[in-house]
Design an enzyme around this catalytic site. Structure first.
Site, PDB file in Angstrom:
ATOM      1  CE1 TYR A  53      -4.079  -1.568  -0.540  1.00  0.00           C
ATOM      2  CE2 TYR A  53      -3.098  -3.250   1.000  1.00  0.00           C
ATOM      3  CZ  TYR A  53      -4.239  -2.786   0.187  1.00  0.00           C
ATOM      4  OH  TYR A  53      -5.220  -3.671   0.028  1.00  0.00           O
ATOM      5  NE  ARG A  56      -0.123  -0.166  -6.414  1.00  0.00           N
ATOM      6  CZ  ARG A  56       1.203  -0.879  -6.355  1.00  0.00           C
ATOM      7  NH1 ARG A  56       1.479  -1.751  -5.424  1.00  0.00           N
ATOM      8  NH2 ARG A  56       1.930  -0.478  -7.386  1.00  0.00           N
ATOM      9  CD  GLN A  86     -16.423  -2.114  -7.536  1.00  0.00           C
ATOM     10  OE1 GLN A  86     -16.180  -3.318  -7.427  1.00  0.00           O
ATOM     11  NE2 GLN A  86     -16.856  -1.775  -8.945  1.00  0.00           N
ATOM     12  CG  ASN A  87     -11.342   2.941  -8.527  1.00  0.00           C
ATOM     13  OD1 ASN A  87     -11.593   1.735  -8.635  1.00  0.00           O
ATOM     14  ND2 ASN A  87     -11.557   3.773  -9.684  1.00  0.00           N
ATOM     15  CB  VAL A  88      -8.358   2.380  -2.521  1.00  0.00           C
ATOM     16  CG1 VAL A  88      -9.307   1.215  -1.958  1.00  0.00           C
ATOM     17  CG2 VAL A  88      -7.312   2.083  -3.320  1.00  0.00           C
ATOM     18  CG  ASP A  89      -8.146   6.087  -7.666  1.00  0.00           C
ATOM     19  OD1 ASP A  89      -9.130   7.046  -7.778  1.00  0.00           O
ATOM     20  OD2 ASP A  89      -8.206   5.358  -8.562  1.00  0.00           O
ATOM     21  CG  HIS A 104     -14.195  -1.822  -2.129  1.00  0.00           C
ATOM     22  ND1 HIS A 104     -13.932  -2.449  -3.525  1.00  0.00           N
ATOM     23  CD2 HIS A 104     -15.237  -2.138  -1.578  1.00  0.00           C
ATOM     24  CE1 HIS A 104     -14.969  -3.267  -3.579  1.00  0.00           C
ATOM     25  NE2 HIS A 104     -15.695  -3.023  -2.501  1.00  0.00           N
ATOM     26  N   GLY A 169     -15.982   0.654 -16.042  1.00  0.00           N
ATOM     27  CA  GLY A 169     -14.774  -0.015 -15.738  1.00  0.00           C
ATOM     28  C   GLY A 169     -14.711  -0.767 -14.305  1.00  0.00           C
ATOM     29  CB  THR A 170     -16.562  -2.409 -12.144  1.00  0.00           C
ATOM     30  OG1 THR A 170     -16.589  -3.514 -11.359  1.00  0.00           O
ATOM     31  CG2 THR A 170     -17.854  -2.022 -12.670  1.00  0.00           C
TER      32      THR A 170
END
Ligand code: NAD
Length: 227
Positions: A53, A56, A86-89, A104, A169-170
């Site tokens: 992480y 990332r 769903q992205n962590v960005d 997420h 995009g999933t």
């Protein structure tokens, strides 16, 4: 204003230079996801997981939102837009989107392993020995595979109120996020943007598939929605 709900996955950030994981033979940056993105993986090798992480997080600080993120921000002129990602960005936020729910978790936050409500902003590396005020180890503020998704109920409510649903995009492989498509009201138009879509138009009522990458697919979407 009509309510436009957008569910995004790793594919919307691919053109910013962040890899998805389904496109790389099920490996996320060379790792088995269970190794780096599950509670068991963290217990087995916390250093490896923190390092993963950290990399990332470092990468995220070097990339920028792309056309697709900005097109979703533009839609706020015409619709009340709610993004469930769903992205962590944080690329939706950096592109200027106002309402973003991170199902997420978020890469630029960490939390106490003792108290999950104790969440801190974090932009540097996270190391073993970095502690919260109660002297418990801090961990990435990420929902790992096998963990509960605390914001899922909120996401259901948002989806139930959608006048239009857009999915971008999933791979629709990660649950419960993928099941949100089932919560729209009957007759709600659904647009699905993905170069390799995993759902077919016959599977849902009023589903339009735009088999394109996110930047051009969202341009097509703007034309469809006359925005
Ligand atoms: N950017 C990030 O935050 C990031 C990146 C990788 C993985 N993850 C995590 O991994 C999980 C993966 O599930 P997922 O379904 O989001 O991703 P996924 O990796 O399972 O699927 C990615 C999807 O994106 C599509 N895609 C690839 N390039 C695209 C492009 N240029 N435009 C549009 N679509 C494109 C692929 O065809 C595929 O269907 C998520 O829970 C997420 O938290 C997050």
């Amino acid at each position: 204003m009509k309510k436009l709900v957008v569910l995004t996955g790793a594919g919307i950030s691919a053109e910013s230079g962040i890899n998805t994981f389904r496109d790389t033979a099920g490996l996320w940056e060379g790792h088995d996801v269970q190794e780096v993105a599950s509670a068991q993986g963290y217990l087995a090798n916390p250093e490896l997981v923190l390092d993963f992480y950290n990399k990332r997080r470092k990468q995220l600080l070097e990339v920028s939102p792309n056309k697709a993120h900005f097109n979703l921000t533009h839609l706020e002129t015409f619709f009340k837009v709610e993004i469930i990602t769903q992205n962590v960005d944080d690329l939706h936020e950096r592109a200027g989107s106002s309402n973003v729910t991170h199902l997420h978790g978020e890469l630029l936050k960490v939390r106490s392993t003792l108290d999950e409500k104790n969440v801190l902003d974090w932009r540097k590396d996270l190391l073993l020995g970095d502690l919260c005020k109660k002297r418990a180890q801090l961990r990435p503020h990420i929902v790992w595979f096998g963990e509960a998704v605390p914001l899922f109920e909120k996401a259901i409510k948002i989806t139930q109120n959608a006048d239009i649903l857009v999915i971008i995009g999933t791979s629709m492989q990660v649950y419960p996020a993928a099941s949100l498509i089932n919560y729209v009201k009957p007759n709600t138009p659904i647009y699905f943007i993905d170069p390799k879509p995993t759902v077919s138009e016959s599977a849902f009522q009023h589903l339009t598939i735009l088999k394109e990458i996110a930047s051009s697919g969202t341009e097509t979407l703007l034309r469809y929605l006359k925005a």
